[in-house]
Write a protein that holds these residues in place. Sequence first.
Motif, PDB file in Angstrom:
ATOM      1  N   SER A  25       0.827  -1.146  -0.008  1.00 58.52           N
ATOM      2  CA  SER A  25       0.006   0.071  -0.052  1.00 58.52           C
ATOM      3  C   SER A  25       0.827   1.144  -0.105  1.00 58.52           C
ATOM      4  O   SER A  25       2.104   1.216  -0.312  1.00 58.52           O
ATOM      5  N   ASN A  26       0.403   2.445   0.162  1.00 59.59           N
ATOM      6  CA  ASN A  26       1.127   3.568   0.163  1.00 59.59           C
ATOM      7  C   ASN A  26       0.709   4.539   1.431  1.00 59.59           C
ATOM      8  O   ASN A  26      -0.560   4.737   1.475  1.00 59.59           O
ATOM      9  N   PHE A  27       1.469   5.284   1.940  1.00 56.86           N
ATOM     10  CA  PHE A  27       0.989   6.301   2.959  1.00 56.86           C
ATOM     11  C   PHE A  27       0.224   7.493   2.196  1.00 56.86           C
ATOM     12  O   PHE A  27      -0.457   8.250   3.357  1.00 56.86           O
ATOM     13  N   LYS A  28       0.346   7.569   0.979  1.00 58.55           N
ATOM     14  CA  LYS A  28      -0.528   8.725   0.536  1.00 58.55           C
ATOM     15  C   LYS A  28      -1.864   8.605   0.714  1.00 58.55           C
ATOM     16  O   LYS A  28      -2.831   9.569   0.734  1.00 58.55           O
ATOM     17  N   HIS A  29      -2.345   7.212   1.143  1.00 54.46           N
ATOM     18  CA  HIS A  29      -3.668   7.318   1.402  1.00 54.46           C
ATOM     19  C   HIS A  29      -4.390   7.664   2.733  1.00 54.46           C
ATOM     20  O   HIS A  29      -5.519   7.457   2.991  1.00 54.46           O
ATOM     21  N   ALA A  30      -3.239   8.001   3.718  1.00 51.89           N
ATOM     22  CA  ALA A  30      -3.774   8.196   5.039  1.00 51.89           C
ATOM     23  C   ALA A  30      -4.683   9.554   5.175  1.00 51.89           C
ATOM     24  O   ALA A  30      -4.677  10.544   4.144  1.00 51.89           O
ATOM     25  N   TYR A  31      -5.784   9.468   6.028  1.00 60.64           N
ATOM     26  CA  TYR A  31      -6.586  10.445   6.033  1.00 60.64           C
ATOM     27  C   TYR A  31      -6.345  11.749   6.814  1.00 60.64           C
ATOM     28  O   TYR A  31      -6.957  12.877   6.496  1.00 60.64           O
ATOM     29  N   TRP A  32      -5.217  11.615   7.619  1.00 61.62           N
ATOM     30  CA  TRP A  32      -4.670  12.790   8.011  1.00 61.62           C
ATOM     31  C   TRP A  32      -3.043  12.601   8.183  1.00 61.62           C
ATOM     32  O   TRP A  32      -2.618  11.846   7.829  1.00 61.62           O
ATOM     33  N   THR A  33      -2.464  13.888   7.809  1.00 56.75           N
ATOM     34  CA  THR A  33      -1.161  14.142   7.579  1.00 56.75           C
ATOM     35  C   THR A  33      -0.214  13.989   9.134  1.00 56.75           C
ATOM     36  O   THR A  33      -0.937  14.103  10.139  1.00 56.75           O
ATOM     37  N   LEU A  34       1.108  13.757   8.668  1.00 54.94           N
ATOM     38  CA  LEU A  34       1.929  13.756  10.198  1.00 54.94           C
ATOM     39  C   LEU A  34       1.659  15.051  10.857  1.00 54.94           C
ATOM     40  O   LEU A  34       1.489  15.043  12.151  1.00 54.94           O
ATOM     41  N   ALA A  35       1.580  16.137  10.136  1.00 57.02           N
ATOM     42  CA  ALA A  35       1.435  17.512  10.717  1.00 57.02           C
ATOM     43  C   ALA A  35       0.282  17.520  11.591  1.00 57.02           C
ATOM     44  O   ALA A  35       0.239  18.348  12.598  1.00 57.02           O
ATOM     45  N   GLN A  36      -0.780  17.202  11.125  1.00 56.72           N
ATOM     46  CA  GLN A  36      -1.959  17.034  11.570  1.00 56.72           C
ATOM     47  C   GLN A  36      -1.975  16.227  12.942  1.00 56.72           C
ATOM     48  O   GLN A  36      -2.688  16.791  13.759  1.00 56.72           O
ATOM     49  N   MET A  37      -1.468  15.137  13.043  1.00 55.82           N
ATOM     50  CA  MET A  37      -1.258  14.285  14.031  1.00 55.82           C
ATOM     51  C   MET A  37      -0.790  15.095  15.332  1.00 55.82           C
ATOM     52  O   MET A  37      -1.260  14.937  16.346  1.00 55.82           O
ATOM     53  N   LEU A  38       0.414  15.328  14.682  1.00 52.05           N
ATOM     54  CA  LEU A  38       1.225  16.219  15.923  1.00 52.05           C
ATOM     55  C   LEU A  38       0.413  17.327  16.276  1.00 52.05           C
ATOM     56  O   LEU A  38       0.521  17.684  17.703  1.00 52.05           O
ATOM     57  N   THR A  39      -0.079  18.304  15.372  1.00 52.87           N
ATOM     58  CA  THR A  39      -0.796  19.539  15.884  1.00 52.87           C
ATOM     59  C   THR A  39      -1.998  19.178  16.652  1.00 52.87           C
ATOM     60  O   THR A  39      -2.146  19.697  18.019  1.00 52.87           O
ATOM     61  N   HIS A  40      -2.645  18.124  16.203  1.00 54.38           N
ATOM     62  CA  HIS A  40      -3.811  17.779  17.233  1.00 54.38           C
ATOM     63  C   HIS A  40      -3.439  17.157  18.334  1.00 54.38           C
ATOM     64  O   HIS A  40      -4.120  17.480  19.548  1.00 54.38           O
ATOM     65  N   HIS A  41      -2.339  16.448  18.589  1.00 55.11           N
ATOM     66  CA  HIS A  41      -1.956  15.763  19.966  1.00 55.11           C
ATOM     67  C   HIS A  41      -1.601  16.869  20.801  1.00 55.11           C
ATOM     68  O   HIS A  41      -1.838  17.056  22.212  1.00 55.11           O
ATOM     69  N   ALA A  42      -0.963  18.034  20.225  1.00 54.03           N
ATOM     70  CA  ALA A  42      -0.640  19.126  21.189  1.00 54.03           C
ATOM     71  C   ALA A  42      -1.715  20.447  21.437  1.00 54.03           C
ATOM     72  O   ALA A  42      -1.791  21.227  22.321  1.00 54.03           O
ATOM     73  N   SER A  43      -2.762  19.943  20.763  1.00 53.28           N
ATOM     74  CA  SER A  43      -3.910  20.969  20.648  1.00 53.28           C
ATOM     75  C   SER A  43      -4.486  21.564  21.819  1.00 53.28           C
ATOM     76  O   SER A  43      -4.959  22.453  21.916  1.00 53.28           O
TER      77      SER A  43
END
Length: 439
Positions: free
Chosen positions: A337-355
Amino acid sequence: MSLLDHTHNPEAQSFVASANLAGTDFPLQNLPYGLFRRAGSNESARVGIAIGDQILDLRLAASAGRWSSAVQVLLQPLADGDLNSFMAQSASKRRLVRHALFDALAEGSKQQSALTACLLPQAQAQMAVPCRIGDYTDFYTGIHHATTVGKLFRPDNPLLPNYKWVPIGYHGRSSSIGVSGSTVRRPLGQLMPPGAEVPVRAACKRLDHELELGLFVAGGNALGEPIPMADADEHMFGVTLLNDWSARDMQGWEYQPLGPFLAKNFATTISPWIVSMDALEPFRIAFAHPASDPQPLPYLDSDKNRSEGGYEIELEVWLQTETMRAAGEPATRLMRSNFKHAYWTLAQMLTHHASNGCNLQPGDLLGTGTQSGPEASEGGSMLELSLGGKQSLGLPNGETRAFLADGDCVSLRAFASKDGARRIGFGECSATIVPAPQV
Ligand code: CA
């Protein structure tokens, strides 16, 4: 502003000949960080850089090489085996070290003879978890995985309504994270057998892998201070492969209402080399939710995230059973498969975690969730490939699997490639299952 520079030139070659071979995961353009010791020695672990089939020992290289005073200061924690302190440095300082190592290992480098003495063949190294992982969180950004698994657990309601608004995650456990090459013991747990009214304690019968990437956090944030999307890249250090081992029978019984617990925390395996965000820069891609889906709330949105927040990374799962190993047969590929299918980006994961003000720290690990592709054959877990265990997979030697058996070795692999860039790989994330303890 593009961060592509001479370290991404696909024509650049190293004086380490194996780094110039077409199929290597570790060309000069990659330069991932890992922690190792010489196999069979009891020396303290040291930080190294993978280059071809070799490791540049940064303890030796810090003193044997010739470095600018700024780089010498930055190399010191690496020479001391302390990757976390280096992770805490700013992205521009980390990039300064990448440039220095790239130039020093390039073909024609004046440092060739000094640094050749600092190389160790990877075959002679024993790898360790690359840094102190204070906290580990696992997200759920694979929408095809979430939909398929949701159908198995909740046929009428596969994707819960929060999925397209919130990067869903749970807090995992860092103490049981191991590096590739480890064994994973089949867990004991509480199971509710089909049709039974009382649970039993027994060895897991539906042991599974999950194909994920892991994002290592660079500099942290103070408690109470969110990380805006504009600053997310500064806080991202690099990426490994991650196998979130899962006991599906334990999970089905325990997961409501608070989510994964003992079905997940008995083992997580990561690949030993952290591929830096700088090395992944050429493989950024545009990111968007489908126009018919909810668009991200403003705190999870930015121009940069839309124009280049995604990453195109090929992902694979391979399996070698004990019978295959005994017969000298190679592993067989279960899916791609390919990581391009992810519904959220790495930046969104990190920002959401610290939000909410949650403080992230250098070396924290954020799993992406299982990265399945859109096709049924692209499931990143056995649960998906076997339709919840209903349809066994045939292997080339005639064996079948619905879930994993003792002696099975599961290997995750990944690489990024495109025209105009040098292919870079992630190495392997492999582990072999050993039997459960006697009850
Ligand atoms: Ca997972």
